[in-house]
Design a protein around this motif. Structure first.
Motif, PDB file in Angstrom:
ATOM      1  N   GLY A   1      32.217  19.437  43.017  1.00  0.00           N
ATOM      2  CA  GLY A   1      31.494  20.865  42.856  1.00  0.00           C
ATOM      3  C   GLY A   1      30.356  20.243  44.359  1.00  0.00           C
ATOM      4  N   SER A   2      30.430  19.448  44.842  1.00  0.00           N
ATOM      5  CA  SER A   2      28.527  18.739  45.572  1.00  0.00           C
ATOM      6  C   SER A   2      28.335  19.633  47.032  1.00  0.00           C
ATOM      7  CB  SER A   2      28.798  17.614  45.330  1.00  0.00           C
ATOM      8  OG  SER A   2      27.806  17.195  46.533  1.00  0.00           O
ATOM      9  N   ARG A   3      28.109  19.958  47.186  1.00  0.00           N
ATOM     10  CA  ARG A   3      27.709  20.462  48.420  1.00  0.00           C
ATOM     11  C   ARG A   3      27.897  19.547  49.603  1.00  0.00           C
ATOM     12  NH1 ARG A   3      22.355  19.071  46.828  1.00  0.00           N
ATOM     13  NH2 ARG A   3      21.416  20.998  46.142  1.00  0.00           N
ATOM     14  N   THR A   4      27.911  18.826  49.718  1.00  0.00           N
ATOM     15  CA  THR A   4      28.794  17.964  50.390  1.00  0.00           C
ATOM     16  C   THR A   4      30.642  17.783  50.485  1.00  0.00           C
ATOM     17  OG1 THR A   4      29.061  15.800  49.025  1.00  0.00           O
ATOM     18  CG2 THR A   4      27.124  15.674  49.788  1.00  0.00           C
ATOM     19  N   SER A   5      30.800  18.380  50.312  1.00  0.00           N
ATOM     20  CA  SER A   5      32.496  19.418  49.794  1.00  0.00           C
ATOM     21  C   SER A   5      33.067  20.630  49.708  1.00  0.00           C
ATOM     22  CB  SER A   5      33.219  18.928  48.920  1.00  0.00           C
ATOM     23  OG  SER A   5      33.068  16.901  48.054  1.00  0.00           O
ATOM     24  N   THR A   6      34.165  20.876  50.113  1.00  0.00           N
ATOM     25  CA  THR A   6      34.199  22.525  50.243  1.00  0.00           C
ATOM     26  C   THR A   6      33.697  23.039  51.432  1.00  0.00           C
ATOM     27  OG1 THR A   6      34.259  22.067  47.920  1.00  0.00           O
ATOM     28  CG2 THR A   6      35.043  24.266  48.141  1.00  0.00           C
ATOM     29  N   THR A   7      33.245  22.999  52.506  1.00  0.00           N
ATOM     30  CA  THR A   7      33.212  23.711  53.496  1.00  0.00           C
ATOM     31  C   THR A   7      34.147  25.000  53.511  1.00  0.00           C
ATOM     32  OG1 THR A   7      34.579  22.453  55.405  1.00  0.00           O
ATOM     33  CG2 THR A   7      32.124  21.958  54.757  1.00  0.00           C
ATOM     34  N   GLU A   8      33.638  25.968  54.317  1.00  0.00           N
ATOM     35  CA  GLU A   8      33.351  27.322  55.566  1.00  0.00           C
ATOM     36  C   GLU A   8      35.420  27.084  55.408  1.00  0.00           C
ATOM     37  OE1 GLU A   8      32.625  30.107  54.455  1.00  0.00           O
ATOM     38  OE2 GLU A   8      30.950  29.938  53.670  1.00  0.00           O
ATOM     39  N   ALA A   9      34.868  26.357  56.626  1.00  0.00           N
ATOM     40  CA  ALA A   9      35.835  25.182  57.775  1.00  0.00           C
ATOM     41  C   ALA A   9      37.773  25.044  56.620  1.00  0.00           C
ATOM     42  CB  ALA A   9      35.727  24.600  58.806  1.00  0.00           C
ATOM     43  N   PHE A  10      37.129  24.026  55.356  1.00  0.00           N
ATOM     44  CA  PHE A  10      37.809  23.774  55.091  1.00  0.00           C
ATOM     45  C   PHE A  10      38.804  24.397  54.019  1.00  0.00           C
ATOM     46  CE2 PHE A  10      39.972  20.809  50.814  1.00  0.00           C
ATOM     47  CZ  PHE A  10      40.303  20.128  51.400  1.00  0.00           C
ATOM     48  N   LEU A  11      38.080  25.597  53.031  1.00  0.00           N
ATOM     49  CA  LEU A  11      38.363  26.760  51.551  1.00  0.00           C
ATOM     50  C   LEU A  11      39.203  27.924  52.877  1.00  0.00           C
ATOM     51  CD1 LEU A  11      34.969  28.032  49.977  1.00  0.00           C
ATOM     52  CD2 LEU A  11      37.082  26.619  49.383  1.00  0.00           C
ATOM     53  N   ASN A  12      39.444  27.580  53.989  1.00  0.00           N
ATOM     54  CA  ASN A  12      39.416  28.772  55.110  1.00  0.00           C
ATOM     55  C   ASN A  12      41.003  28.467  55.370  1.00  0.00           C
ATOM     56  OD1 ASN A  12      37.511  30.891  55.767  1.00  0.00           O
ATOM     57  ND2 ASN A  12      37.026  29.818  57.973  1.00  0.00           N
ATOM     58  N   ALA A  13      41.366  27.150  55.503  1.00  0.00           N
ATOM     59  CA  ALA A  13      42.198  26.099  55.577  1.00  0.00           C
ATOM     60  C   ALA A  13      43.159  26.552  54.741  1.00  0.00           C
ATOM     61  CB  ALA A  13      42.209  25.217  56.292  1.00  0.00           C
ATOM     62  N   VAL A  14      42.642  26.160  53.577  1.00  0.00           N
ATOM     63  CA  VAL A  14      43.792  25.537  51.858  1.00  0.00           C
ATOM     64  C   VAL A  14      43.679  27.592  51.458  1.00  0.00           C
ATOM     65  CG1 VAL A  14      43.061  25.353  49.650  1.00  0.00           C
ATOM     66  CG2 VAL A  14      42.623  23.325  51.383  1.00  0.00           C
ATOM     67  N   ASP A  15      42.891  28.256  51.563  1.00  0.00           N
ATOM     68  CA  ASP A  15      42.879  29.430  50.645  1.00  0.00           C
ATOM     69  C   ASP A  15      43.345  30.208  49.596  1.00  0.00           C
ATOM     70  OD1 ASP A  15      42.909  32.688  50.622  1.00  0.00           O
ATOM     71  OD2 ASP A  15      44.741  32.477  51.693  1.00  0.00           O
ATOM     72  N   PRO A  16      42.483  28.864  48.797  1.00  0.00           N
ATOM     73  CA  PRO A  16      42.749  29.008  46.875  1.00  0.00           C
ATOM     74  C   PRO A  16      42.717  30.156  46.293  1.00  0.00           C
ATOM     75  CG  PRO A  16      41.270  27.938  47.624  1.00  0.00           C
ATOM     76  CD  PRO A  16      41.857  28.109  48.962  1.00  0.00           C
ATOM     77  N   SER A  17      43.963  30.876  45.803  1.00  0.00           N
ATOM     78  CA  SER A  17      43.366  31.536  44.769  1.00  0.00           C
ATOM     79  C   SER A  17      42.839  31.339  43.326  1.00  0.00           C
ATOM     80  CB  SER A  17      44.911  32.988  44.113  1.00  0.00           C
ATOM     81  OG  SER A  17      45.186  31.584  43.345  1.00  0.00           O
ATOM     82  N   ILE A  18      42.883  30.039  43.244  1.00  0.00           N
ATOM     83  CA  ILE A  18      41.966  29.234  41.901  1.00  0.00           C
ATOM     84  C   ILE A  18      41.956  28.063  42.757  1.00  0.00           C
ATOM     85  CG2 ILE A  18      42.839  28.163  39.523  1.00  0.00           C
ATOM     86  CD1 ILE A  18      45.578  29.640  39.957  1.00  0.00           C
ATOM     87  N   ALA A  19      39.958  28.081  41.658  1.00  0.00           N
ATOM     88  CA  ALA A  19      39.789  26.707  42.217  1.00  0.00           C
ATOM     89  C   ALA A  19      39.371  26.190  40.623  1.00  0.00           C
ATOM     90  CB  ALA A  19      38.780  26.955  42.979  1.00  0.00           C
ATOM     91  N   VAL A  20      39.630  24.585  40.731  1.00  0.00           N
ATOM     92  CA  VAL A  20      38.989  23.411  39.689  1.00  0.00           C
ATOM     93  C   VAL A  20      38.534  22.574  39.893  1.00  0.00           C
ATOM     94  CG1 VAL A  20      40.225  22.455  37.504  1.00  0.00           C
ATOM     95  CG2 VAL A  20      41.804  23.881  38.507  1.00  0.00           C
ATOM     96  N   ILE A  21      36.873  22.684  38.992  1.00  0.00           N
ATOM     97  CA  ILE A  21      35.758  21.879  39.294  1.00  0.00           C
ATOM     98  C   ILE A  21      35.298  21.389  37.708  1.00  0.00           C
ATOM     99  CG2 ILE A  21      33.377  21.677  40.051  1.00  0.00           C
ATOM    100  CD1 ILE A  21      33.539  24.249  40.870  1.00  0.00           C
TER     101      ILE A  21
END
Length: 311
Positions: free
Chosen positions: A244-264
């Motif tokens: 869950g670092s700010r170095t990851s999980t960008t808007e573009a990446f989330l748009n591509a994955v489009d998950p309904s569930i996230a695990v940290i």
């Protein structure tokens, strides 16, 4: 392990040792010996003192796949298994190895078809040496990068001492263990210098359900995946990159994955401040259901190929 691959692992180990010895010439022999002894004592006995036992796994039915994000504090460890096959992705830090070992034993797992070391940081491979000693291992998958640490050397020693086959996977390769099918999305060989951006990223699909396991992939690797594997990234469940670092999980990446569930996978009150607020806001804005090992403990999901349930 065949001679060629064993030679490759030995060459990696020699390279790491040479590099590290160059910076140690000024050390006293006795100080170094004491440090090694102290590290070994902590390594072999510390896990029992600092971490609680893992939760009892739930038995699964024929045709189902269990995905368990084991609570290993500030680190990653995921076990994917059916009634007949099992895969381990990372094993947390050496101090919390008992959480992983206890979970595998309670699930009745004696053989791991694959052990995936996403990248050679201690919070991902520290618990692996004992896993490699205690279980029958089919194959280790690891990126073709090194780290100049005792932890990485212990990991390589365990591979060699137990004669385990190793493989450096490339994007597009598929590995199967019964009904478990894993597509390697990343990393591209030789593209990035940082260890986090050399994380092995795997997508598992079962019927109509899918999971994306990202290791500690950061912005550069995420962008590479968006640019080069966009249509392979879609997944119902995202293992959020780098705790869950700010170095990851960008808007573009989330748009591509489009998950309904996230695990940290993250430790409570960790010194890094993970997960960062920016990441949580991006997940909240998309109405993604969030599960955190520091809040929920071990997170378990069962897929029958149609739906994903959280027991």
């Amino acid at each position: 392990m065949d001679k060629r691959k064993k030679t490759a692992v030995r060459a990696v180990r020699r390279k790491v040792r040479r590099r590290r010895q160059g910076g140690r010439r000024g050390f006293s022999f006795f100080v170094a010996a004491f440090c090694v002894l102290l590290f070994a004592l902590v390594y072999f006995f510390g896990g029992d003192l600092f971490f609680p036992d893992a939760e009892e796994p739930i038995r699964i039915a024929e045709g189902e796949i269990m995905v368990s994000f084991i609570d290993v504090g500030q680190g990653d460890s995921i076990v994917i298994y059916t009634s007949y096959n099992a895969v381990l992705i990372d094993a947390g830090d050496h101090r919390n190895r008992n959480a992983v070992l206890d979970y595998l034993n309670a699930a009745g797992i004696t053989r791991l078809d694959y052990v995936v070391a996403t990248h050679p940081h201690a919070d991902h491979i520290g618990g692996m040496p004992q896993v490699l000693r205690d279980f029958e291992i089919g194959r280790v998958l690891m990126p073709d990068v090194t780290n100049d640490t005792d932890t990485f050397e212990f990991f390589l020693d365990a591979i060699l001492n137990n004669d385990i086959e190793t493989h450096f996977p490339s994007p597009g390769e598929i590995f199967t263990a019964g009904t478990i099918e894993m597509l390697v999305i990343a990393p591209p060989p030789g593209q990035f210098s940082g260890l986090n951006d050399n994380s092995i990223v795997i997508r598992m699909e079962h019927g109509q359900t899918s999971f994306l396991f990202t290791g500690d992939a950061e912005r550069p690797l995420e962008q590479w995946m968006v640019d080069n594997a966009y249509h392979q990234l879609r997944a119902d469940v995202l293992k959020v990159g780098h705790h869950g670092s700010r170095t990851s999980t960008t808007e573009a990446f989330l748009n591509a994955v489009d998950p309904s569930i996230a695990v940290i996978q993250v430790g409570g009150n960790n010194r890094f401040g993970h997960p960062h607020d920016e990441v949580m806001e991006r997940l909240y804005d998309r109405d993604i259901a969030i599960y955190r090992t520091d809040h929920h403990g071990t997170v378990r999901m069962i897929t029958d190929g149609q739906t994903i349930s959280i027991p």
